[in-house]
Design a protein around this motif. Sequence first.
Motif, PDB file in Angstrom:
ATOM      1  N   PRO A  65      -5.501   1.945  -5.789  1.00 48.49           N
ATOM      2  CA  PRO A  65      -3.959   2.463  -6.566  1.00 48.49           C
ATOM      3  C   PRO A  65      -2.693   2.982  -5.795  1.00 48.49           C
ATOM      4  CG  PRO A  65      -5.669   4.348  -6.569  1.00 48.49           C
ATOM      5  CD  PRO A  65      -6.351   3.477  -5.436  1.00 48.49           C
ATOM      6  N   ILE A  66      -2.730   3.621  -4.217  1.00 47.28           N
ATOM      7  CA  ILE A  66      -2.212   3.822  -3.981  1.00 47.28           C
ATOM      8  C   ILE A  66      -2.012   3.968  -3.073  1.00 47.28           C
ATOM      9  CG2 ILE A  66      -3.065   6.099  -3.985  1.00 47.28           C
ATOM     10  CD1 ILE A  66       0.346   7.155  -4.635  1.00 47.28           C
ATOM     11  N   VAL A  67      -0.733   3.329  -1.721  1.00 48.23           N
ATOM     12  CA  VAL A  67      -0.888   2.868  -0.552  1.00 48.23           C
ATOM     13  C   VAL A  67      -0.236   3.638   0.811  1.00 48.23           C
ATOM     14  CG1 VAL A  67      -1.749   1.029   1.529  1.00 48.23           C
ATOM     15  CG2 VAL A  67      -1.923   0.841  -1.093  1.00 48.23           C
ATOM     16  N   ARG A  68      -0.355   4.672   0.843  1.00 46.04           N
ATOM     17  CA  ARG A  68       0.918   5.463   1.883  1.00 46.04           C
ATOM     18  C   ARG A  68       1.156   4.582   3.052  1.00 46.04           C
ATOM     19  NH1 ARG A  68      -0.890   9.314   6.883  1.00 46.04           N
ATOM     20  NH2 ARG A  68       0.674  10.567   6.404  1.00 46.04           N
ATOM     21  N   TYR A  69       2.254   4.919   3.452  1.00 44.63           N
ATOM     22  CA  TYR A  69       3.657   3.487   4.103  1.00 44.63           C
ATOM     23  C   TYR A  69       4.381   4.802   4.900  1.00 44.63           C
ATOM     24  CZ  TYR A  69       6.938   0.199   5.259  1.00 44.63           C
ATOM     25  OH  TYR A  69       7.630  -0.591   5.794  1.00 44.63           O
ATOM     26  N   PRO A  70       4.821   4.814   6.070  1.00 47.17           N
ATOM     27  CA  PRO A  70       4.642   3.868   7.101  1.00 47.17           C
ATOM     28  C   PRO A  70       4.352   4.103   8.274  1.00 47.17           C
ATOM     29  CG  PRO A  70       7.169   4.420   7.082  1.00 47.17           C
ATOM     30  CD  PRO A  70       6.239   4.912   6.179  1.00 47.17           C
ATOM     31  N   TRP A 114       5.054  -5.798  -2.069  1.00 48.16           N
ATOM     32  CA  TRP A 114       3.489  -5.904  -1.443  1.00 48.16           C
ATOM     33  C   TRP A 114       2.664  -5.302  -2.109  1.00 48.16           C
ATOM     34  CZ3 TRP A 114      -0.298  -3.139   0.466  1.00 48.16           C
ATOM     35  CH2 TRP A 114      -1.189  -3.553   0.525  1.00 48.16           C
ATOM     36  N   ALA A 115       3.338  -3.896  -2.349  1.00 48.35           N
ATOM     37  CA  ALA A 115       1.902  -3.215  -2.923  1.00 48.35           C
ATOM     38  C   ALA A 115       1.876  -3.826  -4.311  1.00 48.35           C
ATOM     39  CB  ALA A 115       2.560  -1.756  -2.742  1.00 48.35           C
ATOM     40  N   LYS A 116       2.804  -3.960  -5.398  1.00 50.39           N
ATOM     41  CA  LYS A 116       3.087  -4.300  -6.028  1.00 50.39           C
ATOM     42  C   LYS A 116       2.033  -5.546  -6.165  1.00 50.39           C
ATOM     43  CE  LYS A 116       6.404  -4.281 -10.340  1.00 50.39           C
ATOM     44  NZ  LYS A 116       7.968  -4.925 -10.561  1.00 50.39           N
ATOM     45  N   LYS A 117       2.474  -6.526  -5.180  1.00 53.25           N
ATOM     46  CA  LYS A 117       1.432  -7.965  -6.273  1.00 53.25           C
ATOM     47  C   LYS A 117       0.631  -7.234  -5.608  1.00 53.25           C
ATOM     48  CE  LYS A 117       4.893 -11.408  -3.753  1.00 53.25           C
ATOM     49  NZ  LYS A 117       4.610 -11.744  -3.638  1.00 53.25           N
ATOM     50  N   SER A 118      -0.227  -5.948  -4.783  1.00 55.71           N
ATOM     51  CA  SER A 118      -1.958  -5.603  -4.843  1.00 55.71           C
ATOM     52  C   SER A 118      -2.053  -4.779  -5.662  1.00 55.71           C
ATOM     53  CB  SER A 118      -1.812  -5.325  -3.162  1.00 55.71           C
ATOM     54  OG  SER A 118      -1.296  -6.126  -2.090  1.00 55.71           O
ATOM     55  N   ALA A 120      -0.424  -1.953  -6.013  1.00 51.04           N
ATOM     56  CA  ALA A 120      -1.056  -0.096  -5.712  1.00 51.04           C
ATOM     57  C   ALA A 120       0.767   0.446  -6.011  1.00 51.04           C
ATOM     58  CB  ALA A 120      -1.406  -0.138  -4.079  1.00 51.04           C
ATOM     59  N   GLU A 121       0.630   1.794  -6.130  1.00 45.44           N
ATOM     60  CA  GLU A 121       1.535   2.070  -5.902  1.00 45.44           C
ATOM     61  C   GLU A 121       1.933   2.308  -4.398  1.00 45.44           C
ATOM     62  OE1 GLU A 121       2.193   6.448  -7.526  1.00 45.44           O
ATOM     63  OE2 GLU A 121       0.577   6.014  -8.663  1.00 45.44           O
ATOM     64  N   VAL A 122       3.275   3.316  -3.919  1.00 40.66           N
ATOM     65  CA  VAL A 122       3.550   3.581  -2.603  1.00 40.66           C
ATOM     66  C   VAL A 122       3.452   4.657  -2.728  1.00 40.66           C
ATOM     67  CG1 VAL A 122       5.034   3.023  -0.506  1.00 40.66           C
ATOM     68  CG2 VAL A 122       4.639   1.394  -2.006  1.00 40.66           C
ATOM     69  N   MET A 123       2.871   4.971  -1.651  1.00 36.42           N
ATOM     70  CA  MET A 123       2.944   6.793  -0.817  1.00 36.42           C
ATOM     71  C   MET A 123       4.374   6.937   0.226  1.00 36.42           C
ATOM     72  SD  MET A 123      -0.165   8.963  -0.102  1.00 36.42           S
ATOM     73  CE  MET A 123      -0.396  10.479  -0.153  1.00 36.42           C
ATOM     74  N   MET A 124       5.426   7.048   0.000  1.00 34.04           N
ATOM     75  CA  MET A 124       5.916   7.662   1.330  1.00 34.04           C
ATOM     76  C   MET A 124       5.938   8.036   1.698  1.00 34.04           C
ATOM     77  SD  MET A 124       8.025   5.320   2.312  1.00 34.04           S
ATOM     78  CE  MET A 124       8.952   3.695   1.118  1.00 34.04           C
ATOM     79  N   ALA A 125       5.884   8.606   2.814  1.00 30.62           N
ATOM     80  CA  ALA A 125       6.316   9.739   4.494  1.00 30.62           C
ATOM     81  C   ALA A 125       7.581   9.492   4.641  1.00 30.62           C
ATOM     82  CB  ALA A 125       5.229   9.423   5.247  1.00 30.62           C
ATOM     83  N   VAL A 126       8.566  10.247   4.856  1.00 25.98           N
ATOM     84  CA  VAL A 126       9.710  10.614   5.182  1.00 25.98           C
ATOM     85  C   VAL A 126       9.218  11.057   6.787  1.00 25.98           C
ATOM     86  CG1 VAL A 126      10.856  10.974   3.378  1.00 25.98           C
ATOM     87  CG2 VAL A 126      10.271  13.424   4.920  1.00 25.98           C
ATOM     88  N   ASN A 127      10.555  10.500   7.718  1.00 25.03           N
ATOM     89  CA  ASN A 127      10.904  11.332   8.867  1.00 25.03           C
ATOM     90  C   ASN A 127      11.229  12.648   9.520  1.00 25.03           C
ATOM     91  OD1 ASN A 127      11.071  12.033  12.097  1.00 25.03           O
ATOM     92  ND2 ASN A 127      12.643   9.758  12.098  1.00 25.03           N
ATOM     93  N   LEU A 128       9.695  13.210   9.733  1.00 27.95           N
ATOM     94  CA  LEU A 128      10.562  14.740   9.706  1.00 27.95           C
ATOM     95  C   LEU A 128       9.919  15.738  11.681  1.00 27.95           C
ATOM     96  CD1 LEU A 128       9.623  16.969   6.266  1.00 27.95           C
ATOM     97  CD2 LEU A 128      11.472  16.123   7.435  1.00 27.95           C
ATOM     98  N   GLY A 129      10.190  14.082  11.859  1.00 28.21           N
ATOM     99  CA  GLY A 129       9.755  14.546  13.370  1.00 28.21           C
ATOM    100  C   GLY A 129      11.223  14.433  14.329  1.00 28.21           C
ATOM    101  N   THR A 130      11.656  13.029  13.989  1.00 25.76           N
ATOM    102  CA  THR A 130      12.909  12.965  15.085  1.00 25.76           C
ATOM    103  C   THR A 130      14.586  13.123  13.756  1.00 25.76           C
ATOM    104  OG1 THR A 130      12.435  10.739  14.435  1.00 25.76           O
ATOM    105  CG2 THR A 130      12.085  11.598  16.624  1.00 25.76           C
TER     106      THR A 130
END
Length: 506
Positions: A65-70, A114-118, A120-130
């Motif tokens: 149902p959900i895919v974490r990315y990127p 791609w997630a929609k076709k699959s 799934a919903e997207v679980m998005m990560a943000v860059n808090l490193g750099t």
Amino acid sequence: MNREATLTIDRDFTVAPIDPRLYGSFIEHLGRAVYDGIYCPDHPLADEQGFRRDVIDLVRELNVPIVRYPGGNFVSSFYWEDSVGPAEQRPRRLELAWRSLETNRIGVDEFAGWAKKSGAEVMMAVNLGTRGIADACNLLEYCNHPGGTKYSDMRIRNGHKAPHDIRVWCLGNEMDGPWQLGHKTMDEYGRLAAETGRAMKLIDPSIELVACGSSNGKMPTFPQWEATTLEHAYDSVDYISLHQYYGNAKGDSQDFLARCDDMDQFIRTVVATCDFAQAKKRGKKKIHLSFDEWNVWFHSKEDDDDRMANRPWQIAPPLLEDHYTFEDALLVAEMLITLMRHADRVKLACLAQLVNVIAPIMTEANGGAAWKQTIYYPFLLASRYGRGTALLPLLHAPKVRTSGHGDVDALVAVAVHNEAARELTLFAVNRDLNEELPLRATLRGFERYELTEWLAMESDDLKAENSALAQPVRPCAREGAAFEDGTLCARLRAASFNVLRLRENA
Ligand code: AHR
């Protein structure tokens, strides 16, 4: 001594409704996960966007149902703006986490498609490193704001009029790990997560935010990291993450199969820490758990360390391509059962990862097939039949001796009641490598339920693997379970994963 396991399953022994997002997964720009895995425009089965249809079909079969990315570690040097807009104008970058060349051919917009076709919903990560607050806000504005602002209009110009409407956002990745680009102390991270989360919820108050917990339960800063992070970020976030991979590098399979007890303890400790933070804040909100990286991972580790150190920069090098065995599938089944047993607090979980990289789905290069690893099957069975309310069975089981975990229960089990479908499913692993386990299950409140199917994963070879050519490790239908005087009786083979399905007789 009577060597049998007894279970009492009662309709009222409820843990909680299982959040479907417990069967989530993860795709990182790492190795051949994106390029060659989901995206392969030259493949005979590629669709008009270049995505492999056979891979999409397998993801749909798993009903993720959900895919974490990127990422993953990748996210800590991700410049999301490079990944959108006309493909031919996107810059190539040195990808520092996995020492690869990132073409940015696939980015935020393509992945949402791609997630929609699959399914799934997207679980998005943000860059808090750099990067930091501003970039996280810009990405959220790009993805979720309807239009009329700099970044939402940029999305519209890029051909995506409707917002991607991404609900769940991860505030960085494994920020406690010294390997992480932009690694932080717990106070530095807690403050940054609090302020980033606060700003993001000003843009879209309906989103849910996941703060980074520890990278695994053995980190020296665990669980102080969680306590301090929540001390700062309690008001801004909804979940704290857990990550855990297990391996059997010592080759002690009985002890390996006890690792789900470590996972159970890890979850309990994080729950206690969340409740401590809530109490300290005099807060009303419960912080839930997002177990957003979990799996077996060790087969490829040494090779990969060497390749990371000695490799020239290249696009999509094969990395972390573990080939899983039957015993790995058993531990994955146990880990799934452990997640279901904690359905009251673990609301999201991501099998890491989904394609080619420590993954249930593998793809062959040069137009070859997509195929199912051993771990595909326990995930499939849990995702298919583990929807409903988790019921915690009262369990008495014989013990098995292990080298590192003392004496552990031979049986790992949970039941799931799907009231709407009038189905009850018992998931049970006999993790004793040598002894068959007679099981007697008393079902209270399910008097009219009848056994419809017993599926089992069994093998005489703990090290058996699947490949593109053969699938020796897969579930089979079993005979021989029956009700005796109202008690469900079955003999579980040594080292087996069992799914006993019952349905109410109308
Ligand atoms: O899933 C592989 C890596 O494992 C991820 O990039 C990172 O978050 C974790 O250490």
